[in-house]
Design a protein around this motif. Structure first.
Motif, PDB file in Angstrom:
ATOM      1  N   TYR A  71      -5.763   3.385   4.954  1.00 16.15           N
ATOM      2  CA  TYR A  71      -5.550   1.943   4.874  1.00 16.15           C
ATOM      3  C   TYR A  71      -4.484   1.511   5.876  1.00 16.15           C
ATOM      4  CZ  TYR A  71      -4.939  -2.658   2.751  1.00 16.15           C
ATOM      5  OH  TYR A  71      -4.868  -4.011   2.542  1.00 16.15           O
ATOM      6  N   ILE A  77      -7.564   3.047  -3.997  1.00 16.03           N
ATOM      7  CA  ILE A  77      -6.173   2.738  -4.326  1.00 16.03           C
ATOM      8  C   ILE A  77      -6.057   2.317  -5.795  1.00 16.03           C
ATOM      9  CG2 ILE A  77      -4.276   1.115  -3.879  1.00 16.03           C
ATOM     10  CD1 ILE A  77      -5.084   1.171  -0.926  1.00 16.03           C
ATOM     11  N   VAL A  78      -6.994   1.497  -6.266  1.00 13.67           N
ATOM     12  CA  VAL A  78      -6.978   1.066  -7.671  1.00 13.67           C
ATOM     13  C   VAL A  78      -7.226   2.254  -8.602  1.00 13.67           C
ATOM     14  CG1 VAL A  78      -8.166  -0.341  -9.394  1.00 13.67           C
ATOM     15  CG2 VAL A  78      -7.644  -1.309  -7.149  1.00 13.67           C
ATOM     16  N   LYS A 111      -9.663  -0.061  -0.866  1.00 10.65           N
ATOM     17  CA  LYS A 111      -9.043  -0.692  -2.044  1.00 10.65           C
ATOM     18  C   LYS A 111      -9.496  -0.035  -3.345  1.00 10.65           C
ATOM     19  CE  LYS A 111      -8.911  -5.030  -2.615  1.00 10.65           C
ATOM     20  NZ  LYS A 111      -9.159  -6.468  -2.730  1.00 10.65           N
ATOM     21  N   GLY A 144      -3.623  -2.913  -5.030  1.00  9.92           N
ATOM     22  CA  GLY A 144      -4.997  -2.595  -4.676  1.00  9.92           C
ATOM     23  C   GLY A 144      -5.964  -3.713  -5.024  1.00  9.92           C
ATOM     24  N   GLU A 177      -9.329  -5.942   2.107  1.00  7.66           N
ATOM     25  CA  GLU A 177      -9.932  -4.688   2.560  1.00  7.66           C
ATOM     26  C   GLU A 177      -9.725  -4.564   4.068  1.00  7.66           C
ATOM     27  OE1 GLU A 177     -10.675  -1.529   2.478  1.00  7.66           O
ATOM     28  OE2 GLU A 177     -11.867  -1.901   0.680  1.00  7.66           O
ATOM     29  N   ALA A 211       0.824  -1.211   0.000  1.00  7.58           N
ATOM     30  CA  ALA A 211       0.000   0.000   0.000  1.00  7.58           C
ATOM     31  C   ALA A 211       0.857   1.259   0.000  1.00  7.58           C
ATOM     32  CB  ALA A 211      -0.923  -0.001   1.214  1.00  7.58           C
ATOM     33  N   THR A 220      -1.577  -0.438  -8.542  1.00  9.17           N
ATOM     34  CA  THR A 220      -2.820  -0.974  -9.096  1.00  9.17           C
ATOM     35  C   THR A 220      -2.975  -2.456  -8.761  1.00  9.17           C
ATOM     36  OG1 THR A 220      -2.657   0.598 -10.927  1.00  9.17           O
ATOM     37  CG2 THR A 220      -4.191  -1.220 -11.182  1.00  9.17           C
TER      38      THR A 220
END
Length: 522
Positions: free
Chosen positions: A160, A116-117, A113, A221, A226, A34, A218
């Motif tokens: 996160y 993040i993606v 998540k 994520g 989660e 992360a 990517t």
């Protein structure tokens, strides 16, 4: 909703002593992957300063600056004063500001998540546009997409990390974001040092390599679990408990799980987090969410990191020497963050912020005095004074790296209750990016106007923020994230600001037990 009415639904009993858990491989891996989001943020900070000092880049996109730079008659402080060049750097942060506000509902409703993606994909698009840029519009569009990535990534990644980390290790693990940021800056400086000799397309390589950490972000994520807090908040309670047991390495998570459930009950009663965050009971957190990121930027650190090669060239360093100096400052920043990770959960946040602030003030004043006496619009620094300036700037960066650098992100990310956490983090990121944009856009003009006084300008702000921490920030070391709301009622000032709580569901007992501790929180 009225503050007193819903507060009784939240966490109202201190259970920190009952928390179980240890540092597990699952936590280590999730934090490591992360934190790549921080590396991209740092890379984008570090890369722009080196690229904007490369002649092929300037000649293609900013020919007026290129001509001025190579003109011997130009005032040293004003060589790079160009709003278009500043916009190349600052457009990223303005886009990030807008994106961070849009990221809040995504983070809350679809999970950490998802943001993040989104951030990783935006970074990939931005890096692709930058590496293929044929005109200024395409270049700026790429920077804007990178800014969208920063808005989503900086909103979700600190949350996160805070929610995955055990309470007693949260400070150090949350600093993985800042450590990765400093590593990204250092890496960008090294790459710029190498690509400056690849003419005429070295700058494309520098900008395009941002795609590598973006791809990692990517994929991370998509593959990471989660957070249990987010799962419970979205009604997936049993799945949240399973994830909590896995990341804590034990089935005995009743105390922490109960705190999360109680926090989510309150969170789910809040339909408008941004409106709720303005209520009196959230006033301390709101003040910190605005002041901490604003003060972090007003240390002047980003001016040095953005424009280190430009700044050193303005002081009379040659092209190679200026990039080498910026590599050195990047290495110092990375190393000093390790110091903070090792000490933050032992010494606490306040001691690091105050000691770092004092050292930064001294360094800024020293640099201002040297430049004021020995450097001017038409004269260069001697070799010995140039070395002194670099050493003092490194000491400044060292102090920032163990104090305001990581803690400017850590403190806001750990103080909000669940119902306003995503909104609070959005405000933190938006304020950070607003001030970053303003300083990035204005710095070259300020340098031209203030000359050596620019360092005294930042020293004044560091004095203000150091006093602010001493007076208004309680120590958050070791306080569980779901029980942070109880901390403000122990503080000498904030307990006067917050409304009275109803004596129900254990609040009276909790407040009574907490009261004697108020003397320990300045």
């Amino acid at each position: 909703m009225a503050g007193g009415g819903v507060a009784a639904l939240g966490v109202h009993t201190e259970r920190a002593a009952q928390y179980k858990g240890r540092m597990t491989l699952a936590v280590a891996m999730t934090c490591l992957v992360a934190a790549v989001g921080g590396a991209i943020f740092g890379y984008d900070i570090g890369i722009s300063g080196g690229v904007t000092s490369m002649d092929p880049f300037l000649k293609k996109f900013f020919p007026a600056v290129f001509r001025r730079k190579n003109s011997g008659s130009q005032n040293n402080y004003c060589k790079y004063d160009n709003q278009g060049l500043a916009a190349f750097t600052s457009s990223l942060y303005l886009a990030g500001l807008v994106a961070s506000l849009a990221a809040s509902p995504v983070t809350r409703n679809y999970g950490r998540k998802a943001s993040i993606v989104c951030g990783g994909v935006s970074f990939l698009v931005g890096a692709t546009l930058n590496v293929a840029a044929v005109n200024l519009a395409m270049l700026i569009l790429g920077r804007i997409m990178l800014g969208v990535g920063i808005g989503f990534g900086n909103q979700a990644v600190p949350l996160y990390l805070s929610e995955m980390a055990p309470a007693h290790l949260r400070g150090g693990l949350n600093m993985m974001f800042q450590l990765a940021t400093t590593l990204g800056i250092f890496t960008a400086n090294l790459i710029n040092y190498g690509t400056q000799n690849i003419k005429p397309w070295g700058w494309r390589l520098s900008l395009g390599l941002a795609a590598a950490p973006a791809l990692l972000m990517t994929l991370g994520g998509l593959l990471l679990p989660e957070t249990p807090n987010s799962l419970i908040e979205r009604g997936r309670v049993e799945e949240g408990r399973r994830v909590l047991e896995r990341i804590r390495g034990t089935a005995d998570v009743d105390a922490e799980f109960t705190d999360m459930v109680e926090a989510s009950e309150l969170a789910n009663t809040i339909e408008h987090p941004f409106r709720n965050i303005l209520e009196r009971r959230n006033r301390p957190q709101l003040v910190m969410a605005v002041c901490m990121p604003a003060f972090q930027i007003l240390t002047g650190i980003n001016s040095i990191l953005f424009y280190a090669p430009v700044l050193f060239q303005s002081m009379g360093f040659g092209g190679n020497a200026s990039l080498y100096s910026s590599v050195l400052t990047g290495a110092v920043l990375f190393s000093s963050t390790l110091i903070s990770i090792g000490t933050v959960d032992r010494l606490g946040r306040r001691k690091l912020l105050i000691s770092g602030g004092i050292q930064m003030i001294v360094c800024q004043v020293i640099v201002a005095v040297i430049l004021g006496v020995k450097f001017g619009a038409d004269k260069q620094l001697s070799r010995s004074y140039s070395i002194v300036v670099v050493v003092v700037i490194c000491l400044f960066v060292l102090a920032f790296g163990w104090s305001w650098g990581p803690l400017g992100w850590t403190v806001p990310s750990e103080i909000f209750p669940l119902e306003t956490r995503s909104a609070g983090q959005s405000i933190t990121v938006a304020v950070n990016l607003l001030f970053t944009f303003a300083i990035a856009q204005a710095f070259l003009s300020l340098l031209c106007a203030f000359k050596f006084g620019i360092f005294l300008f930042f020293a004044g702000w560091i004095t203000v923020m150091t006093v602010f921490v001493y007076v208004f920030l309680p120590e958050t070391k070791g306080v569980p994230i779901e029980e942070m709301v109880l901390l403000w009622r122990k503080h000498w000032f904030w307990k006067k600001v917050m409304p009275e709580m109803p004596l129900e569901d254990g609040w009276g007992a909790a407040e009574g037990n907490a009261a004697p501790a108020s003397k320990n929180h300045k």
